[in-house]
Design a protein around this motif. Structure first.
Motif, mmCIF file in Angstrom:
data_model
loop_
_atom_site.group_PDB
_atom_site.id
_atom_site.type_symbol
_atom_site.label_atom_id
_atom_site.label_comp_id
_atom_site.label_asym_id
_atom_site.label_seq_id
_atom_site.Cartn_x
_atom_site.Cartn_y
_atom_site.Cartn_z
ATOM 1 N N UNK A 72 5.087 9.197 -6.506
ATOM 2 C CA UNK A 72 3.637 9.133 -6.634
ATOM 3 C C UNK A 72 3.062 7.738 -6.725
ATOM 4 N N UNK A 73 1.827 7.627 -6.261
ATOM 5 C CA UNK A 73 1.015 6.422 -6.372
ATOM 6 C C UNK A 73 -0.329 6.866 -6.937
ATOM 7 N N UNK A 74 -0.766 6.188 -8.001
ATOM 8 C CA UNK A 74 -1.943 6.630 -8.739
ATOM 9 C C UNK A 74 -2.894 5.465 -8.970
ATOM 10 N N UNK A 75 -4.172 5.704 -8.755
ATOM 11 C CA UNK A 75 -5.188 4.714 -9.093
ATOM 12 C C UNK A 75 -5.651 4.995 -10.507
ATOM 13 N N UNK A 76 -5.669 3.948 -11.325
ATOM 14 C CA UNK A 76 -6.002 4.092 -12.744
ATOM 15 C C UNK A 76 -6.925 2.966 -13.174
ATOM 16 N N UNK A 77 -7.327 3.030 -14.427
ATOM 17 C CA UNK A 77 -8.127 1.959 -15.032
ATOM 18 C C UNK A 77 -7.429 1.492 -16.300
ATOM 19 N N UNK A 78 -7.618 0.220 -16.585
ATOM 20 C CA UNK A 78 -7.142 -0.368 -17.827
ATOM 21 C C UNK A 78 -8.368 -0.584 -18.700
ATOM 22 N N UNK A 79 -8.285 -0.199 -19.972
ATOM 23 C CA UNK A 79 -9.442 -0.389 -20.849
ATOM 24 C C UNK A 79 -9.524 -1.837 -21.325
ATOM 25 N N UNK A 80 -10.549 -2.148 -22.104
ATOM 26 C CA UNK A 80 -10.803 -3.520 -22.547
ATOM 27 C C UNK A 80 -9.660 -4.092 -23.388
ATOM 28 N N UNK B 62 -3.210 0.063 -9.698
ATOM 29 C CA UNK B 62 -2.423 1.087 -9.022
ATOM 30 C C UNK B 62 -1.078 1.153 -9.735
ATOM 31 N N UNK B 63 -0.671 2.371 -10.047
ATOM 32 C CA UNK B 63 0.633 2.634 -10.643
ATOM 33 C C UNK B 63 1.432 3.353 -9.560
ATOM 34 N N UNK B 64 2.520 2.717 -9.119
ATOM 35 C CA UNK B 64 3.265 3.241 -7.970
ATOM 36 C C UNK B 64 4.741 3.419 -8.318
ATOM 37 N N UNK B 65 5.273 4.572 -7.965
ATOM 38 C CA UNK B 65 6.698 4.810 -8.185
ATOM 39 C C UNK B 65 7.504 3.938 -7.229
ATOM 40 N N UNK B 66 8.660 3.488 -7.707
ATOM 41 C CA UNK B 66 9.572 2.681 -6.893
ATOM 42 C C UNK B 66 10.998 3.112 -7.244
ATOM 43 N N UNK B 67 11.347 4.286 -6.829
ATOM 44 C CA UNK B 67 12.625 4.958 -7.067
ATOM 45 C C UNK B 67 12.779 5.287 -8.556
ATOM 46 N N UNK B 68 13.426 4.405 -9.350
ATOM 47 C CA UNK B 68 13.671 4.700 -10.766
ATOM 48 C C UNK B 68 12.786 3.893 -11.710
#
Length: 156
Positions: free
Chosen positions: A6-14, A111-117
């Motif tokens: 999976x690849x996910x678009x996210x936000x980081x808070x302050x 973006x949080x993206x999987x990269x195998x393990x």
């Protein structure tokens, strides 16, 4: 642990906290309680999130290096520079330390993206740029890396 997907678009808070995407959190559920190691990527301006067992596997290889060889010692120092142990809190958030946020140019949108393990954490704009740039050469890269004519039958 199976390969992450999976690849996910996210936000980081302050405060620099990332809410872990539910689908990724579910995949990581068997290892959530063990914690993670967050580090700078060797090749890109992103962060790499290692489940603790995966980090231990990498460190077993690193620990075999002869520290009396300067290049090995330099590699170990740089490879472990900025390494932090992190945990997903009870609310499903992961705190990204300030120094690592600065290294990866992380702003609000990521973006949080999987990269195998492992999981890569990118500034969204930088991720889009790297993926776009890489798309031009990906066919050649895929052929070179995965297109051997040996006993491997390929991916398709």
């Amino acid at each position: 642990m199976d390969s992450l997907i999976g690849t996910y678009e996210c936000k980081v808070d302050a405060k620099g906290r990332l809410m872990m995407p539910a689908a990724l959190k579910k995949q990581l559920s068997p290892v959530l309680q063990d914690g993670f190691v967050l580090r700078r990527s060797v090749f890109q301006k992103c962060l790499e999130l290692y489940p603790m067992q995966e980090w231990q596997n990498v460190m077993q290889k690193v620990n075999k290096l002869n520290r009396f060889k300067k290049k090995n010692n330099d590699f170990i120092r740089r490879f472990t520079a900025g390494v932090k142990m992190v945990e997903v809190d009870l609310n499903g958030r992961l705190l990204i330390p300030k120094d690592l946020t600065v290294f990866a140019n992380i702003s609000k949108h990521i973006v949080v993206a999987s990269a195998i393990h492992i999981v890569e954490i990118w500034d969204k704009d930088l991720y889009e740029q790297v993926i776009s740039d890489a798309a031009l050469d990906f066919a050649d890269l895929a052929e070179e890396v995965m297109g051997q004519d040996d006993d491997d039958h390929g991916l398709s």
